[in-house]
Scaffold this motif. Structure first.
Motif, mmCIF file in Angstrom:
data_model
loop_
_atom_site.group_PDB
_atom_site.id
_atom_site.type_symbol
_atom_site.label_atom_id
_atom_site.label_comp_id
_atom_site.label_asym_id
_atom_site.label_seq_id
_atom_site.Cartn_x
_atom_site.Cartn_y
_atom_site.Cartn_z
ATOM 1 N N GLY A 43 0.665 -1.301 0.065
ATOM 2 C CA GLY A 43 -0.139 -0.071 0.069
ATOM 3 C C GLY A 43 0.744 1.117 -0.037
ATOM 4 N N TYR A 44 2.074 1.122 0.001
ATOM 5 C CA TYR A 44 3.103 2.326 -0.271
ATOM 6 C C TYR A 44 2.475 3.320 -1.534
ATOM 7 C CZ TYR A 44 7.120 5.431 -0.335
ATOM 8 O OH TYR A 44 7.975 6.557 -0.688
ATOM 9 N N ASP A 45 2.179 4.469 -1.161
ATOM 10 C CA ASP A 45 1.728 5.612 -2.394
ATOM 11 C C ASP A 45 3.002 6.241 -2.808
ATOM 12 O OD1 ASP A 45 2.574 7.425 -0.193
ATOM 13 O OD2 ASP A 45 0.720 8.025 0.024
ATOM 14 N N GLY A 46 4.280 6.030 -2.362
ATOM 15 C CA GLY A 46 5.286 6.826 -3.182
ATOM 16 C C GLY A 46 5.591 8.146 -2.590
ATOM 17 N N LYS A 47 4.525 8.586 -1.667
ATOM 18 C CA LYS A 47 4.698 9.929 -1.088
ATOM 19 C C LYS A 47 5.039 9.860 0.467
ATOM 20 C CE LYS A 47 1.686 11.933 -4.598
ATOM 21 N NZ LYS A 47 0.364 12.454 -4.774
ATOM 22 N N SER A 48 4.634 8.692 1.019
ATOM 23 C CA SER A 48 4.679 8.752 2.647
ATOM 24 C C SER A 48 6.221 8.493 3.041
ATOM 25 C CB SER A 48 4.123 7.160 2.917
ATOM 26 O OG SER A 48 2.625 7.379 2.734
ATOM 27 N N ASP A 49 6.448 8.944 4.227
ATOM 28 C CA ASP A 49 7.867 9.030 4.832
ATOM 29 C C ASP A 49 8.467 7.702 5.035
ATOM 30 O OD1 ASP A 49 7.430 11.636 5.366
ATOM 31 O OD2 ASP A 49 6.928 11.270 7.450
ATOM 32 N N LEU A 50 9.969 7.832 4.603
ATOM 33 C CA LEU A 50 10.647 6.680 4.724
ATOM 34 C C LEU A 50 11.765 6.540 5.839
ATOM 35 C CD1 LEU A 50 11.809 6.510 0.763
ATOM 36 C CD2 LEU A 50 9.927 5.200 1.892
ATOM 37 N N HIS A 51 11.892 5.304 6.188
ATOM 38 C CA HIS A 51 12.933 5.221 7.290
ATOM 39 C C HIS A 51 14.200 4.647 6.816
ATOM 40 C CE1 HIS A 51 13.922 5.591 11.656
ATOM 41 N NE2 HIS A 51 13.879 4.315 11.821
ATOM 42 N N ARG A 85 14.173 2.458 -9.519
ATOM 43 C CA ARG A 85 14.101 0.932 -9.763
ATOM 44 C C ARG A 85 12.705 0.119 -9.194
ATOM 45 N NH1 ARG A 85 17.011 -3.734 -7.851
ATOM 46 N NH2 ARG A 85 16.696 -5.597 -8.984
ATOM 47 N N ALA A 86 12.846 0.659 -7.806
ATOM 48 C CA ALA A 86 11.792 0.273 -6.959
ATOM 49 C C ALA A 86 10.387 0.696 -7.179
ATOM 50 C CB ALA A 86 11.858 0.452 -5.582
ATOM 51 N N SER A 87 10.290 2.021 -7.885
ATOM 52 C CA SER A 87 9.000 2.735 -7.931
ATOM 53 C C SER A 87 8.540 2.019 -9.104
ATOM 54 C CB SER A 87 9.389 4.223 -8.329
ATOM 55 O OG SER A 87 8.098 4.639 -8.996
ATOM 56 N N LYS A 88 9.474 1.697 -10.312
ATOM 57 C CA LYS A 88 8.793 1.049 -11.391
ATOM 58 C C LYS A 88 8.464 -0.222 -11.050
ATOM 59 C CE LYS A 88 11.925 2.986 -14.508
ATOM 60 N NZ LYS A 88 13.147 2.778 -15.647
ATOM 61 N N TYR A 89 8.882 -1.066 -10.052
ATOM 62 C CA TYR A 89 8.542 -2.174 -9.632
ATOM 63 C C TYR A 89 7.126 -2.491 -8.842
ATOM 64 C CZ TYR A 89 8.841 -7.150 -8.254
ATOM 65 O OH TYR A 89 8.827 -8.731 -8.085
ATOM 66 N N ILE A 90 6.962 -1.376 -7.952
ATOM 67 C CA ILE A 90 5.833 -1.041 -7.556
ATOM 68 C C ILE A 90 4.695 -0.843 -8.194
ATOM 69 C CG2 ILE A 90 4.764 0.612 -5.917
ATOM 70 C CD1 ILE A 90 7.179 0.889 -4.549
ATOM 71 N N THR A 91 4.978 0.167 -9.298
ATOM 72 C CA THR A 91 3.822 0.230 -10.505
ATOM 73 C C THR A 91 3.417 -1.095 -10.951
ATOM 74 O OG1 THR A 91 4.765 2.260 -10.772
ATOM 75 C CG2 THR A 91 3.454 1.553 -12.382
ATOM 76 N N LEU A 92 4.319 -1.828 -11.277
ATOM 77 C CA LEU A 92 3.665 -3.013 -11.911
ATOM 78 C C LEU A 92 2.942 -4.056 -11.094
ATOM 79 C CD1 LEU A 92 7.058 -4.221 -13.761
ATOM 80 C CD2 LEU A 92 5.110 -3.505 -14.835
ATOM 81 N N HIS A 93 3.533 -3.933 -9.666
ATOM 82 C CA HIS A 93 2.903 -4.728 -8.733
ATOM 83 C C HIS A 93 1.343 -4.331 -8.419
ATOM 84 C CE1 HIS A 93 2.255 -6.995 -4.926
ATOM 85 N NE2 HIS A 93 1.684 -5.694 -4.302
#
Length: 212
Positions: free
Chosen positions: A70-78, A184-192
């Protein structure tokens, strides 16, 4: 829980992403069997790693939830740094945490090469001593200026200094090491996400004549 596979098939001028290889091309309807090597399903490597199995590494994960949950690409990262046993040292408003769980789906950036024997032996001691510094007490935490990223980069720079190497600014480290991985992760998340909603995700291949 195992991460669901993302497969790629190339056929009729398109890249077809799916969970299971289809019998017929969803773009043109023709059989894929016998269509050549390009039509053979290829499993895309995941950009995510089990952080507790990644020693001597810089880790990045969503502050809450997971990249594929459910990560939206905008939430905070740790972020955090692992010791030789995969314990994740990370800094928050509660001070330094030494996490043995919770970092099972991360972006991982290795910090020590296998042939750096001296650093491999010293790493845990350096990380523990650095983390005990007063700079990382809970009341020093500031979300914008003195946070988990500040902590991780300060440790990396302390190691570079000990090796007689030049320190890295936040922008240098981010641009060189973090951004390539997050893209790279962003593209993979989009596919998922696309394959969670439907069986196939079709992307036209570039026209080689237009690239000339």
């Amino acid at each position: 829980m195992a991460e669901p596979a993302v497969l790629r098939v190339r056929h009729c001028g398109a890249q077809i992403f799916c969970r299971r290889p289809p019998q017929l091309c969803p773009a043109c309807g023709l059989p894929l069997r016998g269509a050549g090597l390009a039509a053979a399903p290829l499993r895309l490597p995941s950009p995510f790693r089990h952080g507790h199995r990644q020693p001597y590494a810089f880790l990045l994960r969503p502050t809450t939830g997971t990249f594929l949950g459910g990560y939206d690409g905008k939430s905070d990262l740790h972020v955090g740094i692992t010791n030789s046993n995969g314990v994740v040292y990370n800094y928050s408003q509660d001070g330094i945490q030494r996490a043995e769980t919770g970092w099972e789906q991360c972006i991982s950036i290795p910090l020590v090469q296998p042939d750096m024997f001296g650093m491999l032996q010293q790493w845990d001691k350096l990380l523990e001593e650095f983390s005990e510094g007063e700079a990382w007490l809970p009341h020093r935490y500031e979300e914008g200026d003195h946070n988990c990223y500040t902590y991780a980069l300060a440790f990396i720079n302390s190691v570079l200094t000990a090796q007689g190497k030049q320190q890295l600014s936040k922008s240098e480290f981010t641009e060189k090491f973090v951004i390539p991985q997050t893209k790279r992760a962003s593209k993979y998340i989009t596919l998922h996400q696309e394959l969670t909603a439907k069986d196939f995700y079709i992307v036209p291949l570039p026209d080689p004549l237009k690239e000339c």
